[in-house]
Every structure is written in C-alpha cells, then in structure tokens.
Design a protein around this motif. Structure first.
Motif, PDB file in Angstrom:
ATOM      1  N   ALA A   1       0.916  -1.127   0.054  1.00  0.00           N
ATOM      2  CA  ALA A   1      -0.053   0.014   0.034  1.00  0.00           C
ATOM      3  C   ALA A   1       0.911   1.279  -0.024  1.00  0.00           C
ATOM      4  CB  ALA A   1      -0.796  -0.137   1.015  1.00  0.00           C
ATOM      5  N   PRO A   2       0.485   2.076  -0.671  1.00  0.00           N
ATOM      6  CA  PRO A   2       1.290   3.314  -1.176  1.00  0.00           C
ATOM      7  C   PRO A   2       1.671   4.203   0.248  1.00  0.00           C
ATOM      8  CG  PRO A   2      -0.918   3.677  -1.957  1.00  0.00           C
ATOM      9  CD  PRO A   2      -0.697   2.231  -1.639  1.00  0.00           C
ATOM     10  N   LEU A  29      -3.264   6.523  -3.938  1.00  0.00           N
ATOM     11  CA  LEU A  29      -4.145   5.478  -4.139  1.00  0.00           C
ATOM     12  C   LEU A  29      -3.395   4.501  -4.945  1.00  0.00           C
ATOM     13  CD1 LEU A  29      -7.035   7.533  -5.364  1.00  0.00           C
ATOM     14  CD2 LEU A  29      -7.051   6.235  -3.150  1.00  0.00           C
ATOM     15  N   LEU A  30      -2.236   4.709  -5.259  1.00  0.00           N
ATOM     16  CA  LEU A  30      -1.276   3.726  -6.374  1.00  0.00           C
ATOM     17  C   LEU A  30       0.000   3.976  -5.904  1.00  0.00           C
ATOM     18  CD1 LEU A  30      -2.050   1.943  -8.798  1.00  0.00           C
ATOM     19  CD2 LEU A  30      -1.931   4.052 -10.271  1.00  0.00           C
ATOM     20  N   ARG A  64      -3.509  -4.691  -0.684  1.00  0.00           N
ATOM     21  CA  ARG A  64      -3.192  -3.657  -1.677  1.00  0.00           C
ATOM     22  C   ARG A  64      -3.691  -2.289  -1.662  1.00  0.00           C
ATOM     23  NH1 ARG A  64      -1.678  -6.729  -6.256  1.00  0.00           N
ATOM     24  NH2 ARG A  64      -0.479  -8.641  -5.494  1.00  0.00           N
ATOM     25  N   SER A  65      -3.388  -1.365  -2.637  1.00  0.00           N
ATOM     26  CA  SER A  65      -3.925  -0.019  -2.858  1.00  0.00           C
ATOM     27  C   SER A  65      -5.358  -0.265  -3.765  1.00  0.00           C
ATOM     28  CB  SER A  65      -3.058   0.921  -3.609  1.00  0.00           C
ATOM     29  OG  SER A  65      -2.880   0.312  -4.885  1.00  0.00           O
TER      30      SER A  65
END
Lengths: 770, 209
Positions: A2-3, B47-48, B178-179
């Motif tokens: 996750a960023p 978000l990424l 994950r994002s």
C-alpha cells in the motif's frame, strides 16, 4: 505494497514480487492444463457408441483415448483435437477432407479411420487401436539386427508410399508416430498434420503457426520444413523424415546436433551435413550408408523422389542387389554447378579437373568443346596459365548475374578454397588469384568473414612473394582496403589506403592493363577521400581516373569509365554542382544500360545515384520511380537483405516520410530493420542506422516507449562504430533520444543526452574559431 | 542492461526457464520503476504506487512471455514498459470512474447472483452464442466459474470479490493488502485474461456484440 503503508519498498523487495508473480503464473498454467484435459475427457465420453476406457496418449494437437466400440466390442482409439487448433473454416475443412481420404486408405501398415465427427466444438476421429509400442521403444527393447531393422524400415516406407500414392503427405513422421505391433509390423499413426497434394488449405505460409510454434516435430523435420517453405513440402519431405528415422534406428542418434534452441536446431537441419553413418558405426555397410545419406540430402532433388523408390532400394540391398543410391559422390556439387552455370564453367571445368582435382571424371566433362579438352590435356605449367580463365569464370558467378545465392555454391567455394590451399600451397601467385576470386565470390554471397580471410590471404601471399611496391600487391591492398571501407571498418581501411596512395606514383603506366589498374585504384582512392570529407582530393582522383581510361574501348573500359563518371556525378551532387552531376550521371546510366542492360544491378545503382540528384532538384516523382525500379531489380538479383537493396529502400523511406509523413514510411523501415538484422547482423553499421531511423519514426508517431530502446541502441552502437559521438547520424539520434527522455519524464536521461550534444557544439565552435 | 546478457536471458526464458525470466525482471525492475513513477503523479500518489504496477506487470510478464517477440537489445524493457503503462492507465481509469459511480451498476449483496454473472459476461465483452440462452445460462455460469479458477490467484480473487460478490474496491484492497488503484488494475488484467479464456471456449461464447 500500500502506497501509504510502512515503506512498501522496504517490506516488499523486487525479488519477492517476482517470486509471487512466478508462483501465481505457474499455478494458473497448471489449472488451465487441468481444465483443458478435463474438458477433452468429457468430450470423448460424450461421443455416442463408444465407452472410454482411459487416456492413451497426449500430444500437441489433442489427446488420444482408448475406447470400446459398443456395437462391435472391439478396442478403438479416439483422438480428440484441442479446441482452437481446428477452429477456422480452412482448418476444419482440411481435417474433414483428411479424415475422408484416410478412411479410404486401406493398408496393413496404416492405422484405419472408422469414424469421425464434431462434438461440443471439438473434432474427433476413431481409429484402430494398436497394441504394441513405438518404433524407438521397440528398437531399444528388441535390439534387432541391421537386417531386421532395414526390413522393418522398408515396411514403413511402403506404407508411407501407399499414402503418397493417394496424394497424402504425412509431414510429421517420427518413431512415436509409428507403432510396432506384437508381430513386429509397423503401423503409421497420426496423419494430423498430413497435407493432400494440391491442398489449398495446407498452403500455410510456413511451418510455423501464428503463435510461432513449429508445426511438426523438430528433430525429424526436413530442411524445407525448417526453412518454413510450405510450398516446397511434398512427398520428398516425408522421404527426408524417413531418412532421419532410418539414421536413428541404425546409429541410435540423430544425423546432426538437435540439442539447443529451436533456432539452432532449425539452422542445423538446414546447414549441417549429416555425420556419415559409418563414422558413427564402421560396421554399417557402405551401401546402407549411401541409401541413408541420399535420403538425407538437403536438396529435395537429390533425395529419393518417393518413399517407394527408397523402399525399393532398401529391398535391393536386402536382396544383395546393386543399389541406386551409389554414385552420388563428392563430384555432385561441381556437376550440379556445371549444369547450372554451364557457359561459365565450360572453360573452368578442365582446369578444375586438372589442377584442383575435385574428382570430376571425364564423364562430367563429356560435351566440353575440343578447345577445353585440349587444355585439360595440357601440361601443368600451361594448366596454371588457365588459372586466370578459371578465376574469371568462377568469379563471374555472382548473384547479380545469375540470381543464384544458393548454399551449394557457397559450399563449393569453401571446398575449393581448401583444395586450392592443399594443391597450390607452393605456388603463391596462382593461389593468390584463387583467393582474389574467392574473396569476391564470398562477398557477393554476403559471406563477409571468409571473404575477408581470402582477401587478407591474397595480400599476404603477394607481400611475401613480390614486396610492397609491386602492382599486384598494391591492387591486392586496394581490394582489401575497399572491403574494409565498405564494411565501415575505417580504422582498418585507412592505413591500407595510405600505403596505396604512397605507392601509386611509382607504378609503371605502360599498356592498357596498367592504365586500367591505376584507374581502378584512383576510383577507390577517390571514394576514400570522399568518405573522409576531402572534396578536392576526391574530385581530382575521379577526374584522373576518367582520364586514365580515355582512349580505351574494351567493354570493361566502358564500364569502368561509366563507374568513374557515376561516382563523380554522385559526388558532384553532394557538392551542389547539379549541372555537371546530371551530365555525368546520365552518361553513366546510358552506358550501363547499353553494356549491362536495364535489369542489371549495376544499372540500378546508377539509377539510384541519378535519383538522389533528382531529389535534390525537387523532382520527387521522377526520383521515386527510379528508386522503385532499382529496388525491384536489386531485390530480385541481389536479395531483399543485400546492403545495396536496403540502402535503396532507405532512400525511398526518406523520400516517403518527407512527402507523406512518418506513418506512411513506418512499414518500410520496420521491414528493413528485420531484413538487416537477419542478413547483416545486429552490429552491422547499416542495421544500427536503420534501427535508429525506426526509433525516429516511432518517436514522431508518439510511441516513445518503443522509440527509446531503439534510439538508445542506435546512439550507443553508432558512437562505437563511427568512433565519434558527434557524427551527424549520432547527433540526429541523440537529439531525438533527448526529446523522448524528456517526454517520458526522465530528466536525468535527457540531461545525459543533452550533455553529449553540448560537447559536440563546443567541438564545432572550437573548430570554426581560429 | 548488457545486450549479450539480455539476449542470453531472453533466450533461456523463451525456452521456458522461469529463473531466467526472474533474473531478467530483477535486472530491469529499477529502470521500469523509474519509468513508471513519474506517470503516477501527486494526484494518485495516495491511491497507487509503482510497486503495485510492477507486481501486476511481473505477473503479466510470466503469463505472456511466450508471446513476446524480442527484436534485440532493449526490446524487453520496451515490452515491460508497455505492459506497465497499460496497467497504470487501467488503474487511473478505474480510480477516475469510481469517483462517478453509476447507481445501477453495483449490487452489493456480497453473494454472486445470476445478474452479477451476466454483468461479468457483459463486462468482458462476451455474448452467448448457444441457440437457447436461457437453457445454456446455468452451464455457462459453471463454465465461467471454471475459467475464473484457471486465472492467477489475484485475478480470480478480484473478479469474484468485485464483479460477482459486489464488494467495494476499497474493501478488497484492505483484505488483499493492496492499494485501491491496484484493485482496478488487477480487475482490468483479470477481465482481459478471462476474455481470452472465453474466446477460446467458442462453444459457449463469441466475442463482440
């Protein structure tokens, strides 16, 4: 990952991510395979009238199930094809027709087809179920005598011949497609890739499928299959595979190395001569070797023409009779060449027989004119005098004259070189002439390494025998220098040209021969000056060469004068002296058209030079027409990958993008890069140049991600090749690369390229300042 | 990357050596990351991440290497860059679309329904080709399930959770670690893989329409 989490890069390394991807991809592939197999098993089970007993064999095309035919209670094999492999109309039509043909093919050694159809989108066919084992397992287990192996092999050939007689070519013959029953008789299976002669659907462009897989089994494939020549596949293709099978049955190995990459194996099939059977096993009878080697001939016309002919020769051997395969000796290559290039070889054959001695018998020379026969009977000294004749004769077998770039010619040249070294080792002058000829011939065939070796050998022989200042030595030096220059090895060429220029004034200029030699050297020197940017030296040399040739009126003199005039015209175009350039170039085209004809590459190259002038004069339509004419001639006569053909296409490409934009030229440059990579190799200067041009084209079409690697490669390689990062080509590509980097957000990459450009600017500034 | 080494690794990878492809990806990863990072921009940075894109790009590389036609030095990086840029584009498209959701689009029951299967079939652009749509529906759903099972784990999970069970991308992102952007990216790739699988299964579906 996750960023905003705790440093994704620290917690998840690239290696972890790659490993995760690998595991998932592997699991998916396994699941797909399981799904496919389950799906095919369901299809087999749904065919009415049969009870599936189990899976018998898996192959690339589908799965074979052992089943019981309920009405007859006999065991059968049901082959179910994988969905997609037969989904097109052409494929399904072919499959149905093939089943129809095979259903009529009743032969004790060919598996019969009883039924076929389509269910749930899959094709299937029902065949005899053969108990027993594959041919290779059988041979391995039983270890039959050579006699019994040949007996078995003859039965295989007869069965294949029965299919051939019905117009069916198997195309995938191999031991695993031949089952040997309990009584020791073979049964041929799997006509899955079979083609019927005249089968329009089978004329796919190559043996490669659209997905790039080889259609058939690589190790047993014929050279024509390996080359992708679908149109050349006929009954002799099966004959070749039978040869590989026979070889494997007898020697327990393949006729050549079939390990390594697919590309390597394909190359070996096409290029490598099979290892002689008797060198693997001396106990094998020479007649058996002759039969197998004939079957494995690279050229179809040298093989048995049908499987029936092959079967008969094997039977003859088994019966103790004389076989037909004998006699295809080493003289074959020369005999074939004699037939092919008869006018050229009529004079050379006698010399070859006498001095080089390829083992050509007088049978071969039957029909040679009385004059040549007298030469053949002459004493050694006189025969040596015919070296020139021979050299001129064989040297003139160039692709541009005959359109022949075939492998036999190359093989014959290599054989000739070895023979010449053996037999003329103590006669340096004739040997040097032979190497001159070999160098030219190899070069014509784009075989640059052996060409260079021969030119170097010729020079070395002359330096030792005649010294630095002899006319012959200087000519030899000049030839090698030109060769280096043509191949962009300017560092190698420079010292040789300097030696030639220094020696030129000392040369005697007595007769026409001297004049011609000097003129030829001057022309080459002029081109060298031109390449170095010495305009004055170049123009002076061209004009001097034309003067040297004045008054000489042999055909070759006219041709040489046309060349000098053409080169001077080309050079004048580059200097802007268009009027004189036009006069010189048109004279050159006219002379060559008259001397060589319109369809000759030399005329075509002269037209290209004239087209360059027309472009400069903005007469684009006329120029394009000349380029296209020249490309047609060069492609036909020299081949699509020849540097001259590619260079001319490059001019057409430049003209196209200038007039119609990059999109219009895209396919031209892509095709050129592919050709150049194949023919010239990855590191050839022309290949690199075309890669750079492709990169420019892509960049102009907004495909920066594609353009960047091409431009990076072109810049890096060209800087090495030109030894100068500020060469105009390098600068052009560097500028484009900098722009691409910038657009892609790679500021550092752009800065690095801009630094190179700034350095070049500084150099240019310092060159103009006093 | 040294052209000779690249050529050797590509050659081995083409022969089916996954270690070679792993090494190739390992060596090209820093350059690939450098090319992708600027494209994410500040707007999507929360978000990424480049790693999200790299992870899916690596998976695609393993799945599709047999279709890669190397045209010399630098071609692998160009190919990977293209995949990565497509992934980035898909992620951004998904994130943008999520800001303007269609009210009719999502059924958030948390369980797969006939409608959600039909929605998935529509989303991947497949159409029923059997004569009786209704009669084939049940069989088609079973077939769709089988095809999803054959997808890489991450793809299958996203399709089931998002398309069939109707969970929100943010929730799926949380459970998968994950994002959100990565979920849209995975979904786009999963749809593509499923579309290919469906196209091959011509007895049930035809593409288009």
């Amino acid at each position: 990952m996750a960023p905003n989490g705790e440093s994704s890069q620290a917690s998840t390394s690239d290696r972890d991510m790659i490993e995760r991807a690998r595991v998932q991809a592997k699991a998916a592939a396994q699941a797909q395979r399981r799904g496919l197999i389950g799906s095919l098993a369901n299809v087999a089970a749904s065919i009415p009238g049969y009870q599936v007993l189990g899976e018998a064999k898996r192959g690339g095309q589908g799965i074979v199930y052992k089943a019981l035919q309920l009405s007859t209670k006999r065991q059968v094999a049901i082959k179910v094809l994988i969905d997609g492999a037969t989904s097109s109309y052409a494929e399904s039509a072919r499959f149905e027709r093939e089943v129809h043909v095979l259903a009529q093919l009743h032969h004790p050694h060919i598996v019969s087809v009883h039924d076929s159809g389509q269910t749930s989108g899959h094709f299937y066919c029902v065949m005899d179920y053969i108990t027993g084992e594959s041919l290779d397992d059988y041979v391995e287990r039983i270890k039959p005598s050579v006699h019994d192996r040949l007996q078995l092999f003859a039965e295989v050939c007869e069965a294949v011949n029965a299919a051939h007689l019905l117009g069916v070519i198997h195309r995938d013959l191999k031991p695993s497609n031949i089952r040997v029953d309990e009584a020791g008789h073979p049964h041929i299976l799997d006509f899955g890739l079979a083609k019927t002669t005249g089968d329009a659907f089978a004329e796919s462009p190559s043996a490669m499928t659209m997905s790039g897989q080889f259609l058939g089994s690589l190790q047993w494939a014929s050279p024509e299959q390996a080359e992708g020549g679908a149109s050349r596949i006929d009954t002799r293709t099966d004959v070749y595979s039978l040869g590989v099978i026979a070889y494997h049955m007898l020697a327990g190995r393949f006729p050549y190395d079939v390990s390594g990459s697919m590309k390597q194996i394909l190359n070996n099939i096409v290029d490598l001569e099979p290892t002689k059977l008797r060198s693997v096993d001396r106990s094998i009878n020479p007649d058996v070797e002759a039969i197998v080697m004939k079957t494995l001939a690279k050229e179809r016309e040298r093989r048995y023409q049908t499987a029936g002919e092959l079967a008969r020769d094997v039977r003859r051997f088994l019966a103790g009779e004389a076989i037909e395969a004998r006699g295809d000796s080493t003289a074959y290559v020369m005999r074939k060449m004699l037939r092919k290039h008869w006018p050229v070889f009529a004079t050379a054959a006698a010399f070859v027989a006498l001095v080089i001695g390829f083992g050509i018998t007088m049978t071969v020379l039957r029909g040679v004119a009385v004059k040549q026969r007298q030469i053949a009977e002459a004493k050694t000294e006189e025969a040596l005098a015919t070296v020139d004749t021979f050299v001129n004769a064989i040297g003139s077998v160039r692709p541009e004259d005959g359109g022949d770039k075939d492998i036999p010619l190359r093989s014959a040249l290599i054989e000739l070189k070895d023979e010449a070294e053996d037999r003329l080792g103590d006669k340096p002058m004739p040997l040097a002439r032979v190497h001159d000829m070999l160098g030219q011939s190899f070069e014509s065939l784009a075989q640059l390494e052996p060409a260079e070796a021969s030119y170097e050998r010729a020079l070395d022989l002359r330096l030792k025998a005649l010294g630095e200042h002899d006319r012959e030595t200087i000519k030899s030096m000049n030839v090698l220098a030109v060769f280096y220059k043509k191949n962009d090895r300017l560092d190698d060429a420079a010292p040789l040209f300097e030696r030639v220029a220094a020696a030129l004034p000392t040369l005697r200029r007595g007769g026409p021969r001297d004049q011609r030699d000097v003129a030829a050297i001057r022309i080459n020197l002029a081109r060298w000056y031109e390449a170095r940017g010495d305009k004055t030296g170049a123009a002076a040399s061209y004009r001097a060469a034309i003067e040297d040739l004045e008054g000489l009126n042999e055909n070759e003199d006219l041709r040489a004068r046309a060349f000098a005039s053409g080169n001077l015209g080309g050079f004048l175009t580059s200097t802007g002296a268009y009027d004189e350039a036009s006069e010189r170039l048109r004279a050159c085209v006219d002379a060559l058209t008259e001397y060589r004809g319109e369809g000759h590459p030399e005329t075509a190259i002269a037209q290209v030079k004239l087209a360059h002038l027309l472009v400069k004069q903005d007469r684009i339509g006329e120029a394009e027409q000349l380029y296209r004419q020249a490309i047609d001639v060069l492609t036909t006569k020299m081949g699509p990958g020849h540097p001259a053909t590619l260079a001319t296409r490059s001019h057409l490409y430049e003209l196209t993008i200038k007039r119609d934009g990059y999109a219009a030229g895209r396919s031209i440059i892509e095709d050129m890069v592919a050709q150049a990579r194949t023919t010239l190799g990855e590191s050839h200067a022309d290949t690199v140049l075309y890669i750079g041009k492709l990169g420019m084209c892509q960049a102009h079409m907004g495909e920066d991600d594609l353009a960047r690697p091409n431009l990076e490669l072109a810049c890096e390689r060209l800087r090495q090749i030109r030894k100068d990062p500020c060469h105009p080509d390098c600068i052009r590509f560097t500028k484009e690369l900098a722009a691409v980097c910038e657009r892609m957000g790679d500021a550092a990459g752009a800065a690095a390229q801009n630094a190179v450009l700034e350095q070049c600017d500084d150099q240019a500034d310092s060159a103009v300042r006093p | 990357m040294d052209p000779t080494r690249e050529e050797q690794l590509v050659k081995r990878a083409a022969q089916g050596d996954p270690d070679a492809l792993g090494d190739l990806l390992m060596e090209l990863a820093p350059q690939l990351r450098a090319r992708i990072e600027p494209g994410i921009g500040a707007r999507y940075a929360s978000l990424l991440s480049a790693d999200d894109i790299l992870q899916v790009t690596f998976l695609e590389a393993f799945l599709r290497f047999d279709r890669f036609d190397s045209r010399g030095p630098g071609a692998t990086l160009a190919w990977l860059t293209r995949i990565a840029q497509n992934n980035l584009r898909d992620a951004i498209r998904g994130l943008d679309a999520a800001k303007r959701p269609s009210p009719a689009k999502r059924v958030t029951s948390g369980r797969a329904s006939d409608e959600s299967y039909d929605g998935l079939v529509q989303a991947i652009g497949a159409t029923f080709s059997t004569p009786s749509v209704k009669a084939a529906r049940h069989e088609a759903h079973r077939f769709l399930d089988e095809a999803i099972d054959e997808l890489p784990e991450d793809y299958a999970h996203v399709i089931r959770a998002f398309d069939l069970e109707g969970h929100a991308a943010a929730d799926i992102a949380a459970t998968m670690g994950r994002s959100v952007g990565a979920i849209y990216m995975l979904r786009a790739r999963a749809h593509e893989s499923l579309r290919e699988a469906m196209g091959g299964a011509s007895r049930y579906f035809s593409l288009g329409g």
